[in-house]
Design a protein around this motif. Structure first.
Motif, PDB file in Angstrom:
ATOM      1  N   GLU A 408       0.861  -1.180   0.000  1.00 28.50           N
ATOM      2  CA  GLU A 408       0.000   0.000   0.000  1.00 28.50           C
ATOM      3  C   GLU A 408       0.894   1.224   0.000  1.00 28.50           C
ATOM      4  OE1 GLU A 408      -4.039   1.594   2.233  1.00 28.50           O
ATOM      5  OE2 GLU A 408      -2.778   0.086   3.195  1.00 28.50           O
ATOM      6  N   GLN A 409       0.621   2.141  -0.901  1.00 26.72           N
ATOM      7  CA  GLN A 409       1.478   3.307  -1.102  1.00 26.72           C
ATOM      8  C   GLN A 409       0.797   4.567  -0.594  1.00 26.72           C
ATOM      9  OE1 GLN A 409       2.142   4.372  -5.183  1.00 26.72           O
ATOM     10  NE2 GLN A 409       4.144   5.247  -4.791  1.00 26.72           N
ATOM     11  N   ASP A 410       1.604   5.477  -0.025  1.00 23.66           N
ATOM     12  CA  ASP A 410       1.054   6.767   0.377  1.00 23.66           C
ATOM     13  C   ASP A 410       1.336   7.806  -0.707  1.00 23.66           C
ATOM     14  OD1 ASP A 410       3.688   7.648   0.648  1.00 23.66           O
ATOM     15  OD2 ASP A 410       3.728   7.332   2.815  1.00 23.66           O
ATOM     16  N   GLY A 413       5.032   8.352  -2.242  1.00 23.49           N
ATOM     17  CA  GLY A 413       5.748   7.292  -2.938  1.00 23.49           C
ATOM     18  C   GLY A 413       6.309   6.233  -2.014  1.00 23.49           C
ATOM     19  N   ASN A 414       6.164   6.423  -0.704  1.00 19.84           N
ATOM     20  CA  ASN A 414       6.574   5.385   0.235  1.00 19.84           C
ATOM     21  C   ASN A 414       5.494   4.307   0.288  1.00 19.84           C
ATOM     22  OD1 ASN A 414       9.057   6.571   1.212  1.00 19.84           O
ATOM     23  ND2 ASN A 414       7.768   8.116   2.204  1.00 19.84           N
ATOM     24  N   ALA A 415       5.913   3.078   0.517  1.00 16.76           N
ATOM     25  CA  ALA A 415       4.960   1.980   0.522  1.00 16.76           C
ATOM     26  C   ALA A 415       5.262   1.016   1.655  1.00 16.76           C
ATOM     27  CB  ALA A 415       4.979   1.239  -0.810  1.00 16.76           C
ATOM     28  N   SER A 416       4.208   0.380   2.137  1.00 12.64           N
ATOM     29  CA  SER A 416       4.322  -0.671   3.147  1.00 12.64           C
ATOM     30  C   SER A 416       4.055  -2.003   2.462  1.00 12.64           C
ATOM     31  CB  SER A 416       3.308  -0.445   4.270  1.00 12.64           C
ATOM     32  OG  SER A 416       3.534   0.790   4.910  1.00 12.64           O
ATOM     33  N   PHE A 417       4.991  -2.940   2.595  1.00 10.16           N
ATOM     34  CA  PHE A 417       4.909  -4.235   1.931  1.00 10.16           C
ATOM     35  C   PHE A 417       4.674  -5.339   2.961  1.00 10.16           C
ATOM     36  CE2 PHE A 417       7.342  -1.529  -0.811  1.00 10.16           C
ATOM     37  CZ  PHE A 417       7.043  -1.927  -2.106  1.00 10.16           C
ATOM     38  N   THR A 418       3.894  -6.325   2.571  1.00  9.91           N
ATOM     39  CA  THR A 418       3.696  -7.524   3.386  1.00  9.91           C
ATOM     40  C   THR A 418       3.902  -8.748   2.506  1.00  9.91           C
ATOM     41  OG1 THR A 418       2.122  -6.447   4.874  1.00  9.91           O
ATOM     42  CG2 THR A 418       2.086  -8.851   4.798  1.00  9.91           C
ATOM     43  N   TRP A 491       7.908  -4.694   5.504  1.00  9.12           N
ATOM     44  CA  TRP A 491       8.910  -3.639   5.415  1.00  9.12           C
ATOM     45  C   TRP A 491       8.312  -2.421   4.720  1.00  9.12           C
ATOM     46  CZ3 TRP A 491       8.620  -7.704   2.075  1.00  9.12           C
ATOM     47  CH2 TRP A 491       8.673  -7.443   0.712  1.00  9.12           C
ATOM     48  N   THR A 492       8.983  -1.310   4.878  1.00  3.68           N
ATOM     49  CA  THR A 492       8.616  -0.096   4.152  1.00  3.68           C
ATOM     50  C   THR A 492       9.764   0.272   3.227  1.00  3.68           C
ATOM     51  OG1 THR A 492       9.507   1.350   5.885  1.00  3.68           O
ATOM     52  CG2 THR A 492       7.181   0.749   6.037  1.00  3.68           C
ATOM     53  N   ALA A 493       9.433   0.925   2.120  1.00  3.57           N
ATOM     54  CA  ALA A 493      10.457   1.333   1.158  1.00  3.57           C
ATOM     55  C   ALA A 493       9.881   2.376   0.220  1.00  3.57           C
ATOM     56  CB  ALA A 493      10.965   0.130   0.364  1.00  3.57           C
TER      57      ALA A 493
END
Length: 595
Positions: A408-410, A413-418, A491-493
């Motif tokens: 899910e991206q904010d 441009g940062n995103a939280s990945f599962t 993680w976030t990236a």
């Protein structure tokens, strides 16, 4: 009546409306990818090979961004250009033997890992070649869903509930009679009997017949039937550059498959040669055979497979297979077939190659990494790496494991990945098999900045996350993941490129959020307001004219359900364009109407 302005729609000559949805948009999943077509300038100057390159560009322009790269003295000439393009796939077009040879395979294998600063793979790659350019052109133009598999020198394993193939036939390499059948209706169960089809004890006669057939037609009373062309042949036995020995360890009284001049021939133990002219597309999977992927001579198996053998894809060893080949032999095989339909053959090849490198860089103590390393650049995938060639998918319940990525991206441009990894068929214990078959490895659905990665949850151990790849040491010595259990990595990236497409089949975008909506209509001269997915609580409804004059205002309550309607009654405000505004906290929706 005066024509309404742009944005106002007339309905039933009474009221027109246009819904305008305001709110935070979900991340848009782009169905595109970058595809690099690499070819020597000399080959591109020849009309037939130029046609192969141009056709490949046109093919992948339909699904993403495709670009042609030409090199003069060495394929490494285009390294800087490729690096800037950031390809997800690379199709290396190479003329037989003079360009496509063992040294070329080493070069492109290493080049495909050298396009950025990390040592891991940067693109799924394949070599596109043929005895003639027309063979290469045909191979990149065809599609295939693999349903019928011929394990010509191997048995079929019964591993319920795992189902590797839709239907298959296996002939054990050291037997003249034992035959295994996987029937479509068998739910993965394997039926075996000590009798070959047609009572034929020289399997090369059967293999030649089936390769030449539009369809196999096998039936065993009370057990099942197999009908359809051979889509994939898995060789086994013993291989050489221009010969395949089906019986193993000795040839015994069975024949060989030979290659010469871009053609395959069956050579039975007794009787004349059988010319192979396969009518349907096939994968030639030389999973653990020595030398069958070697392209150094135009008489070799590679060119015959793409010639009269009608190959669309091929995997093989360039040198002798031996100890240490587990990652690139059975690692590729099990990763693709034990989770059938999840990965294509080139994706399985790419992931297993990078898993081997992870083992070398992070020794588990289970493998001899010196032996593992020798096969990283001496195994090869031939064919279009993004071609429409896939294995039949039996569903999640028939797979050994299941993995999934969501993100899910904010707005920045940062995103939280599962990432989740679940054992479906059996318990998973740390050991040799875990290392080369099951260690979680996945392409990422988007490219990220690896320097921005922050791991927020790790139910395993070391997680390698590059710009396009994840490899996760989920278990360590003495640990087990029980059947049905799931491990999670989060993680976030920062996302740097949202082109995705075929990069990962298992990518599952988060379900779209239901966005609030405001609709206005007139029924029997009464104004009706319809709201959808408005959060529970009170909201203000205001109606103004275009000059901002307030015509109506009322506080209403939303029950928070999917759809609600409110009757405003008749508004004695005269004709004209009205703006209807809904306000609830930070939520503002509006719709124009004409009366």
């Amino acid at each position: 009546m005066k024509k309404p302005p742009f944005g106002a729609l007339k309905a039933n000559n009474i009221l027109g409306f246009l819904c305008v949805i305001l709110g935070v948009s979900d991340f848009a999943h782009s169905m595109h990818y970058n595809y690099a077509v690499a070819i020597s300038s000399e080959a591109y100057s020849q009309a037939d090979w130029k046609n192969v390159a141009d056709s490949l560009v046109r093919k992948h322009e339909k699904n993403g961004t495709a670009k042609l790269f030409t090199w003069s003295s060495s394929v490494n000439d285009i390294k800087e250009e490729l690096s800037g393009f950031k390809p997800d796939y690379i199709g290396y077009i190479a003329r037989p033997a003079i360009e496509c040879n063992a040294a070329f395979i080493v070069s492109v294998s290493r080049l495909s890992r050298q396009l950025d600063s990390d040592p891991y793979g940067d693109a799924v790659w394949g070599i596109i070649t043929g005895y003639e350019a027309s063979d290469a052109l045909r191979a990149i133009s065809e599609s295939l869903t693999v349903k019928t598999v011929l394990a010509a020198s191997a048995n079929l394993s019964y591993e319920p509930p795992i189902r590797r193939f839709y239907q298959a036939l296996g002939m054990t390499c050291d037997s003249y009679t034992k035959t295994d059948y996987l029937f479509p209706e068998s739910e993965g169960k394997v039926y075996s009997e000590e009798k070959r089809p047609e009572n034929e004890q020289d399997r090369i006669i059967l293999v030649s017949k089936w390769l030449n057939a539009e369809s196999m037609s096998l039936a065993i009373s009370g057990k099942g039937s197999i009908t359809g062309p051979v889509d994939c042949i898995i060789t086994g036995g013993h291989g050489n550059v221009n010969l395949w020995q089906c019986h193993y360890p000795e040839a015994g009284t069975e024949g060989y498959m030979r290659s010469s001049g871009g053609k395959l021939f069956g050579s039975p133990y007794s009787g004349g040669s059988i010319a192979i002219a396969a009518p349907t597309p096939k994968i030639y999977w030389c999973a653990s055979n020595c030398l069958m992927g070697n392209p150094n001579n135009k008489d070799n198996v590679v060119y015959a497979a793409f010639g009269s053998g009608h190959a669309v894809q091929m995997f093989g060893f360039v040198n002798n297979a031996s100890a240490g080949d587990e990652f690139m032999a059975w690692g590729v095989y099990d990763r693709v077939t034990k989770s059938a339909g999840t990965y294509t053959l080139p994706q399985g090849f790419f992931l297993s190659n990078n898993n081997a490198l992870f083992e070398i860089n992070n020794p588990s103590g289970q493998m001899n990494t010196r032996l593992v390393e020798q096969f990283m650049d001496s195994t090869v995938f031939y064919g279009d790496p993004a071609g429409d060639v896939k294995f039949y998918d039996p569903g999640d319940s028939a797979k050994a494991f299941k993995s999934d990525i969501t993100f899910e991206q904010d707005n920045s441009g940062n995103a939280s990945f599962t990432y989740t990894f679940t054992m479906v068929a059996h318990d998973l214990e740390f050991g040799t098999g875990y290392c080369y078959q099951f260690r979680p490895a996945s392409l990422l659905p988007v490219r990220i900045d690896p320097s921005s990665v922050e791991i927020t949850k790790n139910e395993g151990h070391k997680a390698l996350i590059t710009d396009n790849l994840l490899i996760w040491e989920v278990l360590s010595q003495g640990q087990k993941l029980a059947k049905g259990n799931t491990k999670t990595l989060q993680w976030t990236a920062k996302i740097t490129d949202d082109k995705t497409g075929k990069r990962i089949k298992t990518y599952s975008p988060l379900p779209p959020k239901k966005l609030p909506k405001l609709v206005a209509s007139v029924k029997k001269s009464e104004l009706l307001i319809k709201i959808k997915d408005i959060p529970k609580g009170s909201f203000d409804l205001q109606i103004t004219d275009l000059n901002g004059k307030l015509c109506f205002q009322k506080k209403l309550n939303s029950a928070g359900v999917h759809e609600q309607s409110f009757s405003i009654g008749r508004l004695d405000t005269g004709s004209g364009i009205r703006l209807i505004l809904l306000v609830q906290g930070g939520l503002r929706l509006n719709v124009t109407s004409v009366q």
